[in-house]
Design a protein around this motif. Structure first.
Motif, PDB file in Angstrom:
ATOM      1  N   VAL A   1     -29.463  45.457  71.675  1.00 21.04           N
ATOM      2  CA  VAL A   1     -28.915  45.765  72.989  1.00 21.04           C
ATOM      3  C   VAL A   1     -29.988  45.867  74.065  1.00 21.04           C
ATOM      4  CG1 VAL A   1     -28.970  48.279  72.678  1.00 21.04           C
ATOM      5  CG2 VAL A   1     -27.229  47.236  74.168  1.00 21.04           C
ATOM      6  N   LYS A   2     -31.250  46.142  73.669  1.00 15.84           N
ATOM      7  CA  LYS A   2     -32.355  46.251  74.621  1.00 15.84           C
ATOM      8  C   LYS A   2     -33.186  44.970  74.705  1.00 15.84           C
ATOM      9  CE  LYS A   2     -32.846  51.273  74.204  1.00 15.84           C
ATOM     10  NZ  LYS A   2     -33.768  52.400  73.883  1.00 15.84           N
ATOM     11  N   ASN A   3     -32.640  43.870  74.185  1.00 16.57           N
ATOM     12  CA  ASN A   3     -33.339  42.570  74.166  1.00 16.57           C
ATOM     13  C   ASN A   3     -34.580  42.585  73.288  1.00 16.57           C
ATOM     14  OD1 ASN A   3     -31.402  41.627  75.879  1.00 16.57           O
ATOM     15  ND2 ASN A   3     -32.748  41.312  77.624  1.00 16.57           N
ATOM     16  N   CYS A   4     -34.624  43.483  72.302  1.00 12.91           N
ATOM     17  CA  CYS A   4     -35.719  43.482  71.330  1.00 12.91           C
ATOM     18  C   CYS A   4     -35.383  42.518  70.192  1.00 12.91           C
ATOM     19  CB  CYS A   4     -35.955  44.885  70.779  1.00 12.91           C
ATOM     20  SG  CYS A   4     -36.631  46.023  71.995  1.00 12.91           S
ATOM     21  N   LEU A   5     -36.420  41.888  69.663  1.00 17.71           N
ATOM     22  CA  LEU A   5     -36.234  40.859  68.644  1.00 17.71           C
ATOM     23  C   LEU A   5     -35.772  41.465  67.318  1.00 17.71           C
ATOM     24  CD1 LEU A   5     -36.633  37.837  67.886  1.00 17.71           C
ATOM     25  CD2 LEU A   5     -38.966  38.442  67.223  1.00 17.71           C
ATOM     26  N   VAL A   6     -34.621  41.021  66.857  1.00 24.30           N
ATOM     27  CA  VAL A   6     -34.129  41.389  65.532  1.00 24.30           C
ATOM     28  C   VAL A   6     -34.632  40.389  64.499  1.00 24.30           C
ATOM     29  CG1 VAL A   6     -32.055  41.673  64.111  1.00 24.30           C
ATOM     30  CG2 VAL A   6     -32.094  42.541  66.473  1.00 24.30           C
ATOM     31  N   GLY A   7     -34.660  39.116  64.878  1.00 25.09           N
ATOM     32  CA  GLY A   7     -35.140  38.066  63.979  1.00 25.09           C
ATOM     33  C   GLY A   7     -34.803  36.702  64.530  1.00 25.09           C
ATOM     34  N   THR A   8     -35.294  35.676  63.861  1.00 28.24           N
ATOM     35  CA  THR A   8     -34.954  34.294  64.202  1.00 28.24           C
ATOM     36  C   THR A   8     -34.415  33.621  62.949  1.00 28.24           C
ATOM     37  OG1 THR A   8     -37.162  33.445  63.672  1.00 28.24           O
ATOM     38  CG2 THR A   8     -36.779  34.179  65.942  1.00 28.24           C
ATOM     39  N   GLN A   9     -33.615  32.587  63.147  1.00 33.73           N
ATOM     40  CA  GLN A   9     -33.028  31.907  62.003  1.00 33.73           C
ATOM     41  C   GLN A   9     -32.741  30.455  62.360  1.00 33.73           C
ATOM     42  OE1 GLN A   9     -32.319  33.405  58.894  1.00 33.73           O
ATOM     43  NE2 GLN A   9     -31.977  31.293  58.246  1.00 33.73           N
ATOM     44  N   VAL A  10     -33.221  29.525  61.524  1.00 36.80           N
ATOM     45  CA  VAL A  10     -32.828  28.123  61.651  1.00 36.80           C
ATOM     46  C   VAL A  10     -31.438  27.983  61.045  1.00 36.80           C
ATOM     47  CG1 VAL A  10     -33.323  25.752  60.969  1.00 36.80           C
ATOM     48  CG2 VAL A  10     -35.197  27.284  61.599  1.00 36.80           C
ATOM     49  N   ILE A  11     -30.502  27.475  61.839  1.00 37.09           N
ATOM     50  CA  ILE A  11     -29.113  27.372  61.393  1.00 37.09           C
ATOM     51  C   ILE A  11     -28.855  26.041  60.695  1.00 37.09           C
ATOM     52  CG2 ILE A  11     -26.702  27.389  62.130  1.00 37.09           C
ATOM     53  CD1 ILE A  11     -28.055  30.078  62.446  1.00 37.09           C
ATOM     54  N   THR A  12     -29.311  24.961  61.297  1.00 30.25           N
ATOM     55  CA  THR A  12     -29.089  23.638  60.713  1.00 30.25           C
ATOM     56  C   THR A  12     -30.313  22.760  60.932  1.00 30.25           C
ATOM     57  OG1 THR A  12     -28.022  22.867  62.749  1.00 30.25           O
ATOM     58  CG2 THR A  12     -26.576  23.648  61.000  1.00 30.25           C
ATOM     59  N   ILE A  13     -30.489  21.769  60.059  1.00 31.50           N
ATOM     60  CA  ILE A  13     -31.530  20.749  60.177  1.00 31.50           C
ATOM     61  C   ILE A  13     -30.838  19.400  60.135  1.00 31.50           C
ATOM     62  CG2 ILE A  13     -33.605  19.739  59.151  1.00 31.50           C
ATOM     63  CD1 ILE A  13     -34.202  22.460  57.917  1.00 31.50           C
ATOM     64  N   GLY A  14     -31.130  18.553  61.122  1.00 29.62           N
ATOM     65  CA  GLY A  14     -30.478  17.260  61.198  1.00 29.62           C
ATOM     66  C   GLY A  14     -31.427  16.118  60.924  1.00 29.62           C
ATOM     67  N   THR A  15     -31.175  14.994  61.579  1.00 26.06           N
ATOM     68  CA  THR A  15     -32.022  13.816  61.436  1.00 26.06           C
ATOM     69  C   THR A  15     -33.072  13.842  62.539  1.00 26.06           C
ATOM     70  OG1 THR A  15     -30.657  12.462  62.897  1.00 26.06           O
ATOM     71  CG2 THR A  15     -30.012  12.568  60.578  1.00 26.06           C
ATOM     72  N   ALA A  16     -33.755  12.730  62.706  1.00 28.72           N
ATOM     73  CA  ALA A  16     -34.757  12.642  63.772  1.00 28.72           C
ATOM     74  C   ALA A  16     -34.107  12.624  65.146  1.00 28.72           C
ATOM     75  CB  ALA A  16     -35.601  11.387  63.591  1.00 28.72           C
ATOM     76  N   THR A  17     -32.804  12.335  65.219  1.00 28.41           N
ATOM     77  CA  THR A  17     -32.163  12.193  66.524  1.00 28.41           C
ATOM     78  C   THR A  17     -31.022  13.158  66.770  1.00 28.41           C
ATOM     79  OG1 THR A  17     -30.709  10.474  65.604  1.00 28.41           O
ATOM     80  CG2 THR A  17     -32.730   9.753  66.698  1.00 28.41           C
ATOM     81  N   GLU A  18     -30.463  13.782  65.752  1.00 32.29           N
ATOM     82  CA  GLU A  18     -29.353  14.680  66.016  1.00 32.29           C
ATOM     83  C   GLU A  18     -29.191  15.717  64.920  1.00 32.29           C
ATOM     84  OE1 GLU A  18     -25.412  12.685  64.079  1.00 32.29           O
ATOM     85  OE2 GLU A  18     -25.947  11.981  66.091  1.00 32.29           O
ATOM     86  N   THR A  19     -28.564  16.797  65.294  1.00 33.05           N
ATOM     87  CA  THR A  19     -28.221  17.841  64.344  1.00 33.05           C
ATOM     88  C   THR A  19     -26.873  18.418  64.729  1.00 33.05           C
ATOM     89  OG1 THR A  19     -28.969  19.876  63.293  1.00 33.05           O
ATOM     90  CG2 THR A  19     -29.306  19.720  65.642  1.00 33.05           C
ATOM     91  N   LEU A  20     -26.227  19.055  63.802  1.00 37.37           N
ATOM     92  CA  LEU A  20     -24.948  19.689  64.062  1.00 37.37           C
ATOM     93  C   LEU A  20     -25.145  21.194  64.087  1.00 37.37           C
ATOM     94  CD1 LEU A  20     -22.670  17.577  61.684  1.00 37.37           C
ATOM     95  CD2 LEU A  20     -22.985  17.290  64.138  1.00 37.37           C
ATOM     96  N   ALA A  21     -24.525  21.847  65.039  1.00 40.85           N
ATOM     97  CA  ALA A  21     -24.656  23.294  65.147  1.00 40.85           C
ATOM     98  C   ALA A  21     -23.272  23.893  65.362  1.00 40.85           C
ATOM     99  CB  ALA A  21     -25.575  23.650  66.301  1.00 40.85           C
ATOM    100  N   PRO A  22     -22.497  24.050  64.297  1.00 39.18           N
ATOM    101  CA  PRO A  22     -21.154  24.607  64.448  1.00 39.18           C
ATOM    102  C   PRO A  22     -21.229  26.024  65.011  1.00 39.18           C
ATOM    103  CG  PRO A  22     -21.479  23.653  62.264  1.00 39.18           C
ATOM    104  CD  PRO A  22     -22.821  23.707  62.922  1.00 39.18           C
ATOM    105  N   PRO A  23     -20.500  26.298  66.100  1.00 44.25           N
ATOM    106  CA  PRO A  23     -20.535  27.648  66.682  1.00 44.25           C
ATOM    107  C   PRO A  23     -20.246  28.742  65.675  1.00 44.25           C
ATOM    108  CG  PRO A  23     -19.447  26.134  68.186  1.00 44.25           C
ATOM    109  CD  PRO A  23     -19.700  25.373  66.911  1.00 44.25           C
ATOM    110  N   VAL A  24     -19.367  28.449  64.706  1.00 44.21           N
ATOM    111  CA  VAL A  24     -19.015  29.484  63.717  1.00 44.21           C
ATOM    112  C   VAL A  24     -20.224  29.950  62.938  1.00 44.21           C
ATOM    113  CG1 VAL A  24     -18.305  28.730  61.411  1.00 44.21           C
ATOM    114  CG2 VAL A  24     -16.687  29.746  62.867  1.00 44.21           C
ATOM    115  N   GLN A  25     -21.123  29.013  62.567  1.00 46.92           N
ATOM    116  CA  GLN A  25     -22.330  29.379  61.819  1.00 46.92           C
ATOM    117  C   GLN A  25     -23.282  30.196  62.685  1.00 46.92           C
ATOM    118  OE1 GLN A  25     -22.734  25.115  59.700  1.00 46.92           O
ATOM    119  NE2 GLN A  25     -24.391  26.522  59.215  1.00 46.92           N
ATOM    120  N   ILE A  26     -23.358  29.829  63.941  1.00 45.19           N
ATOM    121  CA  ILE A  26     -24.267  30.521  64.857  1.00 45.19           C
ATOM    122  C   ILE A  26     -23.858  31.986  65.009  1.00 45.19           C
ATOM    123  CG2 ILE A  26     -25.049  30.630  67.264  1.00 45.19           C
ATOM    124  CD1 ILE A  26     -24.672  27.513  67.262  1.00 45.19           C
ATOM    125  N   PHE A  27     -22.585  32.209  65.302  1.00 38.67           N
ATOM    126  CA  PHE A  27     -22.130  33.589  65.528  1.00 38.67           C
ATOM    127  C   PHE A  27     -22.048  34.374  64.223  1.00 38.67           C
ATOM    128  CE2 PHE A  27     -20.570  31.502  69.424  1.00 38.67           C
ATOM    129  CZ  PHE A  27     -21.196  32.319  70.359  1.00 38.67           C
TER     130      PHE A  27
END
Length: 243
Positions: free
Chosen positions: A143-169
């Motif tokens: 809530v204070k904009n402090c870093l909780v963590g980072t996470q790579v959600i998806t890995i695609g090809t050299a030109t595109e990746t898919l990022a379904p909103p459901v996985q992100i949230f």
């Protein structure tokens, strides 16, 4: 090849070191930055340090890649095959490249405040900045904009990746984040947002309104640069996040 004008013969305002002090490193040409590292050229009547820097870049361009991309992976032995580059110059150049990599790969400590696009890009640089495949990741905040963590959600090809909103949230909720910043890389180095990037951002902002889980920004990273869609578009005005 000859380039007899020495750096010492240049006006002070045109010498690489003086130009760096006057206008900053980011405004210097790549050959000038290399000249500062190697300090000397090939000797009297031959290439100056700047000329040798230009020659080095020209030789590396024969790999059919950007010379800086080649420098990230080149070995000392390969570099020393270039006329005028001996062990001292090669090791100095490669030490500078490695230091640059480490600076970009530095991650803020957990609980660090992420209060700007630059801070968010720094948190993700290791995962996204120099990758040859497109990746989609999130910066998770409290809530204070402090870093909780980072996470790579998806890995695609050299030109595109898919990022379904459901996985992100889902990841944000799983880690107890109350805000998030989404990001992906463009392996080409062109950080201009595509129409698909704009469309995805709009969908994420709409979903965030429904979930009461604000998306603070969408960053695009590539080859040392980044852009903020929040700064470039009016999407956050159209879909306010109730921050």
């Amino acid at each position: 090849m000859t380039y007899s004008l020495r750096i010492a013969d240049l006006p002070l305002s045109e010498r690489p070191r003086e130009r760096l002090l006057d206008i900053g490193a980011k405004h210097l040409a790549t050959a000038e930055l290399i000249a500062i590292l190697i300090a000397t050229g090939q000797g009297k009547g031959k290439l100056s340090a700047v000329g040798l820097g230009q020659y080095l870049l020209q030789e590396l361009s024969q790999y059919q890649r950007d010379p800086l991309d080649v420098l990230r992976d080149i070995s000392p032995q390969e570099l020393m095959q270039i006329s005028g580059i001996g062990p001292a110059k090669a090791t100095t150049i490669l030490a500078a490249i490695e230091l640059g990599k480490r600076a970009f790969q530095f991650r803020p400590k957990e609980r660090a405040t992420i209060d700007s696009p630059e801070a968010a890009a720094a948190a993700l640089s290791h995962d996204l900045m120099w990758q040859h495949q497109e990746r989609f990741a999130v910066v998770l905040l409290d809530v204070k904009n402090c870093l909780v963590g980072t996470q790579v959600i998806t890995i695609g090809t050299a030109t595109e990746t898919l990022a379904p909103p459901v996985q992100i949230f889902r990841e944000a909720i799983r880690q107890g984040a109350t805000k998030l910043i989404v990001a992906h890389n463009h392996p080409s180095g062109n950080i201009e947002p595509s129409s698909d990037d704009i469309d995805l951002t709009q969908r994420l902002l709409q979903a965030a309104q429904f979930l009461h889980l604000p998306v603070l920004d969408h960053l695009i990273l590539g080859n040392g640069n980044h852009c903020s869609l929040r700064e470039m578009t009016d999407l956050w005005r159209r879909f306010p996040q109730g921050e």
